[in-house]
Design an enzyme around this catalytic site. Structure first.
Site, mmCIF file in Angstrom:
data_model
loop_
_atom_site.group_PDB
_atom_site.id
_atom_site.type_symbol
_atom_site.label_atom_id
_atom_site.label_comp_id
_atom_site.label_asym_id
_atom_site.label_seq_id
_atom_site.Cartn_x
_atom_site.Cartn_y
_atom_site.Cartn_z
ATOM 1 N N SER A 14 0.890 -1.108 -0.104
ATOM 2 C CA SER A 14 0.019 0.034 0.132
ATOM 3 C C SER A 14 0.958 1.071 0.002
ATOM 4 O O SER A 14 1.839 1.330 0.611
ATOM 5 C CB SER A 14 -0.968 0.059 1.265
ATOM 6 O OG SER A 14 -1.641 1.217 1.095
ATOM 7 N N LYS B 294 -4.480 -6.649 3.373
ATOM 8 C CA LYS B 294 -4.512 -5.629 2.393
ATOM 9 C C LYS B 294 -5.841 -5.344 2.002
ATOM 10 O O LYS B 294 -6.013 -4.197 2.023
ATOM 11 C CB LYS B 294 -3.340 -5.912 1.174
ATOM 12 C CG LYS B 294 -3.567 -4.880 0.294
ATOM 13 C CD LYS B 294 -3.143 -3.605 0.593
ATOM 14 C CE LYS B 294 -2.913 -2.450 -0.637
ATOM 15 N NZ LYS B 294 -3.775 -2.414 -1.765
ATOM 16 N N HIS C 116 -7.580 -3.652 4.532
ATOM 17 C CA HIS C 116 -6.936 -2.099 4.728
ATOM 18 C C HIS C 116 -7.696 -1.207 3.671
ATOM 19 O O HIS C 116 -8.049 0.098 3.837
ATOM 20 C CB HIS C 116 -5.506 -2.270 4.590
ATOM 21 C CG HIS C 116 -5.084 -0.990 3.798
ATOM 22 N ND1 HIS C 116 -5.071 -0.330 2.619
ATOM 23 C CD2 HIS C 116 -3.811 -0.110 4.548
ATOM 24 C CE1 HIS C 116 -4.369 0.592 2.408
ATOM 25 N NE2 HIS C 116 -3.802 0.957 3.846
ATOM 26 N N ASN C 117 -7.869 -1.816 2.359
ATOM 27 C CA ASN C 117 -8.480 -1.080 1.424
ATOM 28 C C ASN C 117 -10.159 -0.617 1.828
ATOM 29 O O ASN C 117 -10.376 0.328 1.587
ATOM 30 C CB ASN C 117 -8.297 -1.756 0.157
ATOM 31 C CG ASN C 117 -7.129 -1.458 -0.481
ATOM 32 O OD1 ASN C 117 -6.083 -1.317 0.241
ATOM 33 N ND2 ASN C 117 -7.218 -1.847 -1.817
ATOM 34 N N GLU D 40 -10.039 1.947 4.059
ATOM 35 C CA GLU D 40 -9.444 3.343 3.310
ATOM 36 C C GLU D 40 -10.969 3.676 2.686
ATOM 37 O O GLU D 40 -11.332 4.882 2.947
ATOM 38 C CB GLU D 40 -8.606 2.883 2.234
ATOM 39 C CG GLU D 40 -8.255 3.916 1.357
ATOM 40 C CD GLU D 40 -7.223 3.344 0.174
ATOM 41 O OE1 GLU D 40 -6.254 2.774 0.633
ATOM 42 O OE2 GLU D 40 -7.544 3.602 -1.119
HETATM 43 P P1 NBP Z 1 -0.909 -2.702 -13.865
HETATM 44 O O1 NBP Z 1 -1.994 -3.229 -12.714
HETATM 45 O O2 NBP Z 1 -1.480 -1.614 -14.593
HETATM 46 O O3 NBP Z 1 -0.183 -3.699 -14.775
HETATM 47 C C1 NBP Z 1 0.657 -3.398 -15.838
HETATM 48 C C2 NBP Z 1 1.673 -4.214 -15.564
HETATM 49 O O4 NBP Z 1 1.333 -5.749 -16.046
HETATM 50 C C3 NBP Z 1 2.607 -4.125 -16.995
HETATM 51 O O5 NBP Z 1 3.894 -4.540 -16.479
HETATM 52 C C4 NBP Z 1 2.152 -5.425 -17.754
HETATM 53 O O6 NBP Z 1 3.070 -5.703 -19.109
HETATM 54 C C5 NBP Z 1 1.997 -6.372 -17.068
HETATM 55 N N1 NBP Z 1 1.097 -7.502 -17.567
HETATM 56 C C6 NBP Z 1 -0.342 -7.471 -17.851
HETATM 57 BR BR1 NBP Z 1 -1.313 -6.147 -17.813
HETATM 58 N N2 NBP Z 1 -0.535 -8.744 -18.320
HETATM 59 C C7 NBP Z 1 0.516 -9.580 -18.317
HETATM 60 C C8 NBP Z 1 0.611 -10.854 -18.573
HETATM 61 N N3 NBP Z 1 -0.124 -11.726 -19.325
HETATM 62 N N4 NBP Z 1 1.927 -11.361 -18.618
HETATM 63 C C9 NBP Z 1 3.108 -10.509 -18.062
HETATM 64 N N5 NBP Z 1 2.864 -9.191 -17.600
HETATM 65 C C10 NBP Z 1 1.513 -8.914 -17.824
HETATM 66 O O7 NBP Z 1 0.390 -2.122 -13.028
HETATM 67 P P2 NBP Z 1 0.629 -1.335 -11.720
HETATM 68 O O8 NBP Z 1 -0.415 0.094 -11.467
HETATM 69 O O9 NBP Z 1 1.760 -1.057 -11.430
HETATM 70 O O10 NBP Z 1 -0.112 -2.387 -10.534
HETATM 71 C C11 NBP Z 1 0.630 -3.577 -10.219
HETATM 72 C C12 NBP Z 1 -0.092 -4.219 -8.953
HETATM 73 O O11 NBP Z 1 -0.002 -3.627 -7.867
HETATM 74 C C13 NBP Z 1 -1.619 -4.276 -9.476
HETATM 75 O O12 NBP Z 1 -1.847 -5.767 -8.847
HETATM 76 C C14 NBP Z 1 -2.246 -3.372 -8.689
HETATM 77 O O13 NBP Z 1 -3.471 -3.481 -8.346
HETATM 78 C C15 NBP Z 1 -1.276 -3.243 -7.379
HETATM 79 N N6 NBP Z 1 -1.446 -1.885 -6.703
HETATM 80 C C16 NBP Z 1 -1.300 -0.797 -7.416
HETATM 81 C C17 NBP Z 1 -1.353 0.340 -6.766
HETATM 82 C C18 NBP Z 1 -1.318 1.853 -7.695
HETATM 83 O O14 NBP Z 1 -1.309 2.813 -7.044
HETATM 84 N N7 NBP Z 1 -1.159 1.648 -8.859
HETATM 85 C C19 NBP Z 1 -1.266 0.226 -5.664
HETATM 86 C C20 NBP Z 1 -1.137 -0.627 -4.714
HETATM 87 C C21 NBP Z 1 -1.073 -1.796 -5.338
HETATM 88 P P3 NBP Z 1 3.099 -4.794 -20.135
HETATM 89 O O15 NBP Z 1 4.081 -3.643 -20.028
HETATM 90 O O16 NBP Z 1 3.755 -5.878 -21.354
HETATM 91 O O17 NBP Z 1 1.736 -4.621 -20.745
#
Ligand code: NBP
Length: 471
Positions: free
Chosen positions: A128, A182, A185-186, A189
C-alpha cells in the site's frame, strides 16, 4: 555477479519498487513482457543504477542468486497465473515468488498450495502507498510460506516505510492472509474516505463554509491527535487547488461519481461470508455505487423534493461537533475492520494474525496512515483477545464523551436532507453493539411462525431450541 532480487512488471508500482530495492543496497534484475518498457526504464530512471535489464524470462531467472527471490508486480488476476506458469519450468526448488499486486486472497491461497506442492515457496504481499509509497517506503503485508518471509525479511524491512516503532512490515500469517489484510485495509480506506466526504458535505452545505474555510478546518483537524492522518492532510490541500480552466476550486468542477474497484467489494463479500458486521464499510461502497448513477440522480433531483437550508446555530460549535462525529464514526469503522481481520484470522489463518501488528504496519507508507493507529496497536497489545475496539479504554471513553455531538450532527443532517450514510451506519453499529436486547426476538418469532425455524429462549441455555404452535 548474480543479482539478489528480481522484479517482473515495470508499470507504475514495479518501477518504483525496483528503484526502492536498488536504493537500499540490493542489486536487482528486472523484466517486463513488453521490452520497450524495460528499455525506457533503463534509459531514464534506472540509468547508472545497479539494475540489470533482462529481455527473456530465461535470462531473468539465470541472473538471480539462489534461492531466487522473484517479485511479480503485474495486473492482478490471470496475468499473475500466466507469469507464474512461465516461471515454473525455469526456477528451482527453494526459489520463491512474491506477488505484490492486489490479488484476491483466495487466489493467493491457491497459489501458496500449488507452489509449495512443487517445492517452491510463495508469498502474497499486500503493498500500500501507491506510486510514492512504492518508491520511498510502502506499507507491506506479506503472508504465505513463513520460511520464504525469513529470506526476504532483510530486504522488505529496508524498503518499507520506517516509523517510530519500526519498519511498516511484518509477517502476517499463512496462506492468503497478507492479501486478506491488504483487502481489509482498502475497505477501511473506503470507510475513511466516505466519512471525510460526509464531513465535507456537512461543512460545505449545512455550515456554508467556502473552500478557504474548509482548508483551514481540515488543516486544524490534522494537528489533532485524533484525526492527524494522510487523508485529512491531502483533503486540506485539495481545497487550495484552483482549476486552470475556470478559476474555480478544482474540487468543485470534479464530477461527483466515484468508482469502486475490487478490494472494497471483496471486503464486503468476505464480511458477509464470515458473518461479521461492517456497516460503515458497506455504506462507503454503497455511497460510491449510488454516486455513479449521476444522470439518474440529476433527473430525480427535479422531482423528489426534501428539506434544504443551512444550520442556524453557532458555526464554530457545529464544526467541532462534526469533528467529534467524524472521530467517533472512524473508531467504529476501524472496530469493524479489525473485528473482520480477527474473525478471518481464527477461521482462515490458524489464529496467526496479530491485530496490533496490523495497526502498527499501517502507521506509515499507506493511505490510511494516521497517528490514531498507535492507539489501536496499544489496545491490542494490552489485550490481544479484545473482542471489539469499542471496549478498549482508549476508545470507550472518547465515544461516551462525544456521542451527544455525534447524535446532534446526525439529527441536523436528517433535518437538512444531507445524506450521511457512513456516519449513520457507524452510530447504528455503536447503538446495536451496546444494546443488550435487540428486536431480533421478533424476527425469530416470525421465522418460527412462517417456517418452523425454532428459536432460543431467554430463560433456557443457548443452543436449546423451541418451537411454538402459532396457529
Ligand atoms: P498494472 O496493474 O497496470 O499492470 C501492468 C503491468 O502488468 C505491466 O507491466 C504489464 O506488462 C503487466 N502484464 C499484464 Br497487464 N498482463 C501480463 C501478462 N499476461 N504477462 C506479463 N505481464 C503482464 O500495474 P500497476 O498499476 O503498477 O499495479 C501492479 C499491481 O499492484 C496491481 O495488482 C495493482 O492492483 C497493485 N497496486 C497498485 C497500486 C497503484 O497505486 N497503482 C497500489 C497498490 C497496489 P506490459 O507492459 O507488457 O503490458
Amino acid at each position: 555477479m548474480a543479482q539478489s532480487f528480481g522484479l517482473i512488471g515495470l508499470a507504475v508500482m514495479g518501477e518504483n519498487l525496483a528503484l526502492n530495492v536498488e536504493r537500499n543496497g540490493f542489486p536487482i534484475a528486472v523484466y517486463n513482457r513488453t521490452s520497450a518498457t524495460t528499455e525506457k526504464f533503463m534509459a531514464e530512471r534506472a540509468q547508472g543504477k545497479n539494475v540489470k535489464p533482462t529481455f527473456t524470462l530465461e535470462e531473468f531467472v539465470q541472473s538471480l542468486e539462489r534461492p531466487r527471490k522473484i517479485m511479480i508486480m503485474v495486473k492482478a488476476g490471470a496475468p499473475v497465473d500466466a507469469v507464474m506458469n512461465q516461471l515454473k519450468p525455469l526456477i528451482e526448488e527453494g526459489d520463491m515468488i512474491i506477488d505484490g499486486g492486489n490479488s484476491l486472497y483466495t487466489d493467493t491461497e491457491r497459489r501458496v498450495k500449488d507452489m509449495e506442492s512443487l517445492g517452491f515457496r510463495f508469498v502474497g504481499m499486500g503493498v500500500s502507498g501507491g506510486e510514492e509509497g512504492a518508491l520511498n517506503g510502502p506499507s507491506l503485508m506479506p503472508g504465505g510460506t513463513e520460511a520464504a518471509y525469513k529470506e526476504i525479511e532483510p530486504i522488505v524491512t529496508k524498503i518499507a516505510a520506517q516509523v517510530d516503532d519500526g519498519p511498516c512490515v511484518t509477517y502476517i500469517g499463512p496462506g492468503g492472509s497478507g492479501h486478506y489484510v491488504k483487502m481489509v485495509h482498502n475497505g477501511i480506506e473506503y470507510g475513511d474516505m466516505q466519512l471525510i466526504a460526509e464531513a465535507y458535505d456537512l461543512l460545505k452545505n449545512a455550515a456554508g463554509l467556502n473552500h478557504e474555510q474548509l482548508h483551514e478546518v481540515f488543516s486544524e483537524w490534522n494537528t489533532t491527535d485524533e484525526l492527524n492522518s494522510f487523508l485529512i492532510e491531502i483533503t486540506a490541500n485539495i481545497f487550495t487547488k484552483m482549476d486552470d480552466e475556470t478559476g474555480l476550486p478544482l474540487v468543485d468542477v470534479i464530477l461527483d461519481a466515484a468508482g469502486q474497484k475490487g478490494t472494497g467489494r471483496w471486503t464486503v463479500e468476505s464480511a458477509l461470508d464470515l458473518g461479521v458486521s461492517i456497516p460503515t464499510i458497506i455504506a462507503a461502497v454503497n455511497a460510491r455505487i449510488i454516486s455513479s448513477i449521476k444522470e439518474e440522480r440529476v433527473a430525480a433531483s427535479k422531482v423528489l423534493t426534501g428539506p434544504s437550508g443551512k444550520y442556524d446555530g453557532d458555526l464554530k460549535e457545529f464544526v467541532n461537533m462534526v469533528r467529534d462525529a467524524l472521530y467517533c464514526s472512524k473508531i467504529c469503522s476501524y472496530a469493524q475492520g479489525m473485528a473482520l481481520i480477527g474473525k478471518a484470522s481464527k477461521e482462515l489463518f490458524e489464529s496467526k494474525v496479530d491485530l496490533g501488528e496490523c495497526a502498527r504496519i499501517w502507521k506509515g507508507g499507506c493511505i490510511i496512515r494516521a497517528g490514531f493507529l498507535g492507539k489501536i496497536k496499544h489496545a491490542f497489545d494490552e489485550n490481544p483477545d479484545l473482542p471489539n475496539l469499542l471496549l478498549a479504554p482508549e476508545f470507550k471513553q472518547t465515544i461516551l464523551d462525544r456521542q451527544d455531538s455525534w447524535r446532534q450532527v446526525l439529527m441536523t443532517a436528517a433535518k437538512l436532507g444531507i445524506p450521511v450514510p457512513a456516519f449513520s451506519a457507524s452510530l447504528d453499529y455503536f447503538d446495536s453493539y451496546r444494546r443488550d436486547r435487540l428486536p431480533q426476538n421478533l424476527t425469530q418469532a416470525q421465522r418460527d411462525y412462517f417456517g418452523a425455524h425454532t428459536y432460543e429462549r431467554t430463560d433456557k441455555p443457548r443452543g436449546e431450541f423451541a418451537h411454538a404452535e402459532w396457529f
